[in-house]
Motif scaffolding. Sequence first.
Motif, short mmCIF file in Angstrom:
data_model
loop_
_atom_site.label_atom_id
_atom_site.label_comp_id
_atom_site.label_asym_id
_atom_site.label_seq_id
_atom_site.Cartn_x
_atom_site.Cartn_y
_atom_site.Cartn_z
N LEU A 1 0.83 -1.20 0.00
CA LEU A 1 0.00 0.00 0.00
C LEU A 1 0.87 1.25 0.00
CD1 LEU A 1 -2.54 -1.15 2.73
CD2 LEU A 1 -3.01 -0.94 0.27
N ASN B 1 -5.26 3.32 2.38
CA ASN B 1 -5.82 1.96 2.51
C ASN B 1 -6.43 1.51 1.18
OD1 ASN B 1 -8.22 3.30 2.31
ND2 ASN B 1 -8.99 2.75 4.33
N ASP B 2 -5.99 2.15 0.09
CA ASP B 2 -6.59 1.89 -1.21
C ASP B 2 -5.69 0.96 -2.04
OD1 ASP B 2 -7.75 1.93 -3.70
OD2 ASP B 2 -8.04 4.10 -3.76
N ILE B 3 -5.96 -0.32 -1.96
CA ILE B 3 -5.09 -1.30 -2.63
C ILE B 3 -5.24 -1.22 -4.15
CG2 ILE B 3 -6.67 -3.29 -2.53
CD1 ILE B 3 -4.12 -4.96 -1.65
N ARG C 1 -2.17 -0.85 -6.79
CA ARG C 1 -2.00 -1.70 -7.98
C ARG C 1 -1.91 -0.86 -9.25
NH1 ARG C 1 -6.52 -5.51 -5.41
NH2 ARG C 1 -5.14 -6.89 -4.24
N HIS D 1 2.70 -13.97 -1.03
CA HIS D 1 1.61 -14.46 -0.18
C HIS D 1 0.76 -13.28 0.31
CE1 HIS D 1 -0.47 -16.44 3.12
NE2 HIS D 1 -0.04 -17.60 2.65
N PRO D 2 -0.57 -13.48 0.35
CA PRO D 2 -1.45 -12.39 0.80
C PRO D 2 -1.11 -11.83 2.17
CG PRO D 2 -2.74 -14.12 -0.24
CD PRO D 2 -1.33 -14.64 -0.17
N VAL D 3 -0.38 -12.56 2.97
CA VAL D 3 -0.01 -12.03 4.29
C VAL D 3 0.90 -10.80 4.14
CG1 VAL D 3 2.07 -13.40 4.75
CG2 VAL D 3 0.56 -12.77 6.65
N ALA E 1 0.38 -8.48 1.70
CA ALA E 1 -0.30 -7.56 0.79
C ALA E 1 -0.15 -6.09 1.21
CB ALA E 1 -1.78 -7.92 0.68
N ALA E 2 -0.21 -5.83 2.50
CA ALA E 2 -0.16 -4.44 2.97
C ALA E 2 1.23 -3.85 2.83
CB ALA E 2 -0.61 -4.36 4.42
N GLU E 3 2.24 -4.62 3.18
CA GLU E 3 3.56 -4.03 3.33
C GLU E 3 4.55 -4.33 2.22
OE1 GLU E 3 4.78 -3.81 7.76
OE2 GLU E 3 3.46 -5.53 7.60
N THR F 1 -1.55 -13.05 -6.06
CA THR F 1 -1.79 -14.37 -6.65
C THR F 1 -1.16 -14.46 -8.03
OG1 THR F 1 -3.87 -13.66 -7.66
CG2 THR F 1 -4.01 -14.60 -5.45
N GLU G 1 -3.34 -12.90 -10.66
CA GLU G 1 -3.23 -11.44 -10.74
C GLU G 1 -1.94 -11.03 -11.47
OE1 GLU G 1 -3.22 -10.10 -6.75
OE2 GLU G 1 -3.73 -8.03 -7.25
N HIS H 1 -8.14 -16.24 5.84
CA HIS H 1 -6.94 -15.72 5.17
C HIS H 1 -5.98 -16.88 4.82
CE1 HIS H 1 -3.27 -13.45 4.47
NE2 HIS H 1 -3.99 -12.34 4.45
N VAL I 1 -5.33 -1.03 7.89
CA VAL I 1 -5.27 -0.60 6.48
C VAL I 1 -6.41 -1.14 5.61
CG1 VAL I 1 -2.77 -0.29 6.54
CG2 VAL I 1 -3.73 -2.51 5.85
#
Lengths: 286, 286
Positions: free
Chosen positions: A111, A116-118, A122, A149-151, A153-155, A161, A164, B149, B228
């Motif tokens: 992000l 908080n706008d993923i 992107r 991994h989605p874990v 995604a924020a950082e 995936t 994607e 998740h 987030v």
Amino acid sequence: MSGFVQGTRGLSLNTATIGWQIPLERTVALCEEFGFGGIAPWRHELHDQGIAEVASRLKQSSLQVTGLCRGGAFTAFGEDGLQRAVDENKRAVDEAAEIGAKCLVLVVGGLLDGSNDITRARDCVRRALEAVLEYACDVGVPLAIEPLHPVYAAERSCISTLREALDLCDHLGEGVGVAIDVYHVWWDPGLFAQIQRAGDRILAFHVCDWLIPTRDPLKDRGMMGDGVIDLPSIRKMVETSGYDGMCEVEIFSENDWWQREPAEVLRSCIETYGRHVMALEEVTYP
Amino acid sequence: MSGFVQGTRGLSLNTATIGWQIPLERTVALCEEFGFGGIAPWRHELHDQGIAEVASRLKQSSLQVTGLCRGGAFTAFGEDGLQRAVDENKRAVDEAAEIGAKCLVLVVGGLLDGSNDITRARDCVRRALEAVLEYACDVGVPLAIEPLHPVYAAERSCISTLREALDLCDHLGEGVGVAIDVYHVWWDPGLFAQIQRAGDRILAFHVCDWLIPTRDPLKDRGMMGDGVIDLPSIRKMVETSGYDGMCEVEIFSENDWWQREPAEVLRSCIETYGRHVMALEEVTYP
């Protein structure tokens, strides 16, 4: 086992696996000694040792450079700093070219700071990639988007995936593909379909294992066979898709493998690659 | 804000949010006092207090029971123990019926013990669900599959995405839907399309937030607004899909919210629900 190079020559060492404990030139020597076919260094190692010296040493070596780690982080300087991120990635492209890397591995960034706008993150990644790709095509360095991994995604990566990542590749066109790391994608019910879809856009294949329990999703990865990833099945699917490159071991393991002697780590990579990735009954050492 | 119930009456408290610090009867009283519209208790609380007593107290209360937590864990006793898991879930269905819960929330379980075959785990889950669903339909309790998740894929839920949960619902037919928890799905690029697809199969909507950094993916969730996740966007999409139920706050937070007074936690739920989920400028307290 048609696709993968046979034996230890099919193995590449991502230098993260030994926690960058020793200078790159010693890691190169160790990989040669153990019969590895490839190596994937990190940019800070190139900078530490001097890129010309690294390039020269690698060219003299028997090792293929399966990738340079890493480019990306497109969202790191905010939306206004996109050009700065693009420029930094162009430097990474140059470095990848200089050491003869098969691809530049991209971890695209998470992000934007304070957002908080993923979707916006992107969008930034896509625009930055368009700019870098043009340059990379000119220089002749393939870009490998690594879905994380989605874990993370924020950082670290708003691309989570394989689906994607491939959608993004479809949009971008020639010169870009994916790096598939089992750690990031093993859980995905759409994995096999997406690996087939990826086909010759698979530029790198990374292995390690998912431990139970995982004490820290960032730096507690396991050696192959120590966790729950069905490595032979994923390996076979990657082979079937036409990938004929190496299998790169990349293990972040602060409290276990990074505490061990590099030689011990390399020996374990060879043994567990044979046993748990190639599913051989007997593993012979070089 | 057409779909959601207005004000604090639109809020349900999942009792995990206060770390089960106080007996359920006191939590019920506290929710009434603070003007919550609903509550979602856990099975161990029913067992501790006696289910008949709980059912009687809840029926006298002003609270809707938005869900019973939880069923599932279909893989917990191995493939040979599937019937045991089914029986346990039938008991959970009975309990959900007795307390008048709107649904039984299902966390389906991870890999089978000693196995790295996630496809086999999913197959077990599907077969167990078929058996439980028939019973649940007879009793009249909707089953809510909660995709978890991907970081929990190995140990807690081999169903990781809303897409996958809905594919399973498609297979199973009437009487089963999904529980959408923002914590598990916020990162998913296919989220909005899948929420639309879900439509009236959304049986519960859970909120909290994803903290940066996340020290422990299991028990380090944040209060709404502290992380987030784009809560208003997801909330609006869930509304648009036709969901007109409550917004259930479920926060696992061992070192922060579970250490605070329950009343303080409930007050924060109200304020941050108004501010960060409903996106109101002014939040008034009951």
